[in-house]
Design a protein around this motif. Structure first.
Motif, mmCIF file in Angstrom:
data_model
loop_
_atom_site.group_PDB
_atom_site.id
_atom_site.type_symbol
_atom_site.label_atom_id
_atom_site.label_comp_id
_atom_site.label_asym_id
_atom_site.label_seq_id
_atom_site.Cartn_x
_atom_site.Cartn_y
_atom_site.Cartn_z
ATOM 1 N N SER A 7 0.983 -1.277 0.050
ATOM 2 C CA SER A 7 0.057 0.049 -0.147
ATOM 3 C C SER A 7 0.745 1.077 0.097
ATOM 4 C CB SER A 7 -0.844 0.153 1.168
ATOM 5 O OG SER A 7 -0.130 -0.080 2.345
ATOM 6 N N GLY A 8 0.326 2.377 -0.239
ATOM 7 C CA GLY A 8 0.907 3.633 -0.140
ATOM 8 C C GLY A 8 1.323 4.260 -1.582
ATOM 9 N N GLY A 9 1.076 3.745 -2.567
ATOM 10 C CA GLY A 9 1.408 4.214 -3.912
ATOM 11 C C GLY A 9 0.502 5.425 -4.264
ATOM 12 N N GLY A 10 0.821 6.000 -5.285
ATOM 13 C CA GLY A 10 0.024 7.237 -5.791
ATOM 14 C C GLY A 10 0.778 7.998 -6.671
ATOM 15 N N LEU A 11 0.107 9.327 -6.871
ATOM 16 C CA LEU A 11 0.813 10.051 -7.764
ATOM 17 C C LEU A 11 1.487 11.415 -6.971
ATOM 18 C CD1 LEU A 11 1.172 11.608 -10.760
ATOM 19 C CD2 LEU A 11 -1.096 12.505 -10.069
ATOM 20 N N VAL A 12 2.741 11.502 -7.373
ATOM 21 C CA VAL A 12 3.642 12.683 -6.918
ATOM 22 C C VAL A 12 4.414 13.381 -7.797
ATOM 23 C CG1 VAL A 12 5.533 10.950 -6.247
ATOM 24 C CG2 VAL A 12 5.113 12.841 -4.317
ATOM 25 N N GLY A 16 9.260 14.903 -4.900
ATOM 26 C CA GLY A 16 8.453 14.653 -3.643
ATOM 27 C C GLY A 16 8.941 13.000 -3.110
ATOM 28 N N SER A 17 7.953 12.759 -2.087
ATOM 29 C CA SER A 17 8.510 11.585 -1.467
ATOM 30 C C SER A 17 7.183 10.861 -1.245
ATOM 31 C CB SER A 17 8.742 11.960 -0.113
ATOM 32 O OG SER A 17 10.004 12.679 0.088
ATOM 33 N N LEU A 18 7.081 9.603 -0.886
ATOM 34 C CA LEU A 18 6.088 8.502 -0.727
ATOM 35 C C LEU A 18 6.809 7.478 0.238
ATOM 36 C CD1 LEU A 18 4.414 7.632 -4.149
ATOM 37 C CD2 LEU A 18 3.294 9.002 -2.053
ATOM 38 N N LEU A 80 9.156 1.011 2.329
ATOM 39 C CA LEU A 80 10.197 1.714 1.469
ATOM 40 C C LEU A 80 9.873 3.261 1.491
ATOM 41 C CD1 LEU A 80 12.226 1.465 -0.887
ATOM 42 C CD2 LEU A 80 10.288 1.292 -2.398
ATOM 43 N N GLN A 81 10.662 3.898 1.999
ATOM 44 C CA GLN A 81 10.603 5.323 2.004
ATOM 45 C C GLN A 81 11.255 5.810 0.863
ATOM 46 O OE1 GLN A 81 9.116 7.751 4.169
ATOM 47 N NE2 GLN A 81 9.687 8.921 2.742
ATOM 48 N N MET A 82 10.630 6.480 -0.146
ATOM 49 C CA MET A 82 11.189 7.189 -1.307
ATOM 50 C C MET A 82 11.342 8.554 -1.100
ATOM 51 S SD MET A 82 9.390 4.473 -4.201
ATOM 52 C CE MET A 82 7.681 5.257 -3.598
ATOM 53 N N ASN A 83 12.330 9.230 -1.244
ATOM 54 C CA ASN A 83 12.469 10.506 -1.247
ATOM 55 C C ASN A 83 13.144 11.023 -2.515
ATOM 56 O OD1 ASN A 83 11.704 10.628 1.418
ATOM 57 N ND2 ASN A 83 13.846 10.223 1.973
ATOM 58 N N SER A 84 12.982 12.332 -3.022
ATOM 59 C CA SER A 84 13.708 12.769 -4.188
ATOM 60 C C SER A 84 13.368 11.925 -5.330
ATOM 61 C CB SER A 84 15.216 12.916 -4.027
ATOM 62 O OG SER A 84 15.687 13.575 -2.876
ATOM 63 N N LEU A 85 12.139 11.787 -5.344
ATOM 64 C CA LEU A 85 11.608 11.071 -6.726
ATOM 65 C C LEU A 85 11.704 11.698 -7.926
ATOM 66 C CD1 LEU A 85 8.283 9.512 -4.925
ATOM 67 C CD2 LEU A 85 10.172 8.247 -5.886
ATOM 68 N N LYS A 86 11.860 10.716 -8.875
ATOM 69 C CA LYS A 86 12.187 11.212 -10.291
ATOM 70 C C LYS A 86 11.193 10.574 -11.135
ATOM 71 C CE LYS A 86 17.113 10.926 -9.490
ATOM 72 N NZ LYS A 86 18.474 10.715 -9.823
ATOM 73 N N TRP A 112 5.212 -12.961 -2.967
ATOM 74 C CA TRP A 112 5.050 -11.631 -3.752
ATOM 75 C C TRP A 112 3.773 -10.776 -3.543
ATOM 76 C CZ3 TRP A 112 8.724 -9.236 -6.668
ATOM 77 C CH2 TRP A 112 9.982 -10.135 -7.187
ATOM 78 N N GLY A 113 3.875 -9.806 -3.326
ATOM 79 C CA GLY A 113 2.574 -8.996 -3.367
ATOM 80 C C GLY A 113 1.931 -8.844 -4.694
ATOM 81 N N GLN A 114 0.878 -7.919 -4.682
ATOM 82 C CA GLN A 114 0.115 -7.719 -5.873
ATOM 83 C C GLN A 114 0.739 -6.529 -6.629
ATOM 84 O OE1 GLN A 114 -0.950 -6.807 -2.866
ATOM 85 N NE2 GLN A 114 -1.531 -4.793 -3.232
ATOM 86 N N GLY A 115 1.300 -5.785 -5.734
ATOM 87 C CA GLY A 115 2.046 -4.165 -6.504
ATOM 88 C C GLY A 115 1.187 -3.244 -6.345
ATOM 89 N N THR A 116 1.788 -1.992 -6.177
ATOM 90 C CA THR A 116 1.250 -0.833 -5.993
ATOM 91 C C THR A 116 1.804 0.247 -6.933
ATOM 92 O OG1 THR A 116 0.484 1.068 -4.371
ATOM 93 C CG2 THR A 116 2.874 -0.125 -4.101
ATOM 94 N N GLN A 117 1.020 0.965 -7.488
ATOM 95 C CA GLN A 117 1.536 2.176 -8.755
ATOM 96 C C GLN A 117 2.047 3.286 -8.318
ATOM 97 O OE1 GLN A 117 1.478 1.622 -12.185
ATOM 98 N NE2 GLN A 117 2.607 3.497 -11.963
ATOM 99 N N VAL A 118 3.324 3.714 -8.285
ATOM 100 C CA VAL A 118 3.803 4.912 -8.143
ATOM 101 C C VAL A 118 4.079 5.537 -9.299
ATOM 102 C CG1 VAL A 118 5.972 5.820 -7.153
ATOM 103 C CG2 VAL A 118 4.973 3.989 -5.963
ATOM 104 N N THR A 119 3.237 6.761 -9.465
ATOM 105 C CA THR A 119 3.495 7.849 -10.654
ATOM 106 C C THR A 119 4.381 9.018 -10.383
ATOM 107 O OG1 THR A 119 1.878 6.467 -11.600
ATOM 108 C CG2 THR A 119 2.387 8.658 -12.457
ATOM 109 N N VAL A 120 5.566 9.260 -10.947
ATOM 110 C CA VAL A 120 6.040 10.493 -10.400
ATOM 111 C C VAL A 120 5.998 11.309 -11.780
ATOM 112 C CG1 VAL A 120 8.448 11.571 -9.899
ATOM 113 C CG2 VAL A 120 7.667 9.188 -9.112
ATOM 114 N N SER A 121 5.143 12.669 -11.796
ATOM 115 C CA SER A 121 4.987 13.456 -12.569
ATOM 116 C C SER A 121 6.295 14.523 -12.915
ATOM 117 C CB SER A 121 3.724 14.249 -12.545
ATOM 118 O OG SER A 121 3.842 15.159 -11.340
ATOM 119 N N SER A 122 6.628 15.078 -13.861
ATOM 120 C CA SER A 122 7.693 16.182 -14.193
ATOM 121 C C SER A 122 7.181 17.428 -14.088
ATOM 122 C CB SER A 122 8.353 15.730 -15.236
ATOM 123 O OG SER A 122 7.378 15.910 -16.564
#
Length: 122
Positions: A7-12, A16-18, A80-86, A112-122
């Protein structure tokens, strides 16, 4: 048998960070190494990082210094802490589990888990 739910995916926005979470079932979570992998559209799944049963971590060069993996054995959860996302971090992120020792190879992971989408916009 171990079941994993991310869990925790999304658009950033870029920069940014997720924080992703992976909740595991089972009473022996502390004995497992947990890995994070990702798959971008049209690309093969790749290793992101992993944490072993002793909380030692290892990261892919592409995320080193930006991503941090941690675990809370009392909550059966790995983060999974993700900073300075690209934008190139955009992918479906998966967590995976195997006994004790971490590995960078996806075929070494048993669950394996089912996955979560992470989208990083420019």
């Amino acid at each position: 048998q171990v079941q994993l739910v991310e869990s925790g995916g999304g658009l950033v926005q870029a920069g940014g960070s997720l924080r992703l979470s992976c909740a595991a079932s089972g009473r022996t979570f502390s004995n497992y190494a947990m890995g994070w992998f990702r798959q971008a559209p049209g690309k093969e799944r790749e290793f992101v990082g992993a944490i072993d049963w002793g909380s030692r971590t290892y990261y892919a060069d592409s995320v080193k210094g930006r991503f941090t993996i941690s675990r809370d054995n009392a909550k059966n959860t790995v983060y999974l802490q993700m900073n300075s996302l690209k934008p190139e971090d955009t992918a479906v992120y998966y967590c995976a589990a195997r006994a004790r020792l971490l590995s960078v190879t996806e075929n070494d992971y048993d669950y394996w888990g089912q996955g979560t989408q992470v989208t990083v916009s420019s």
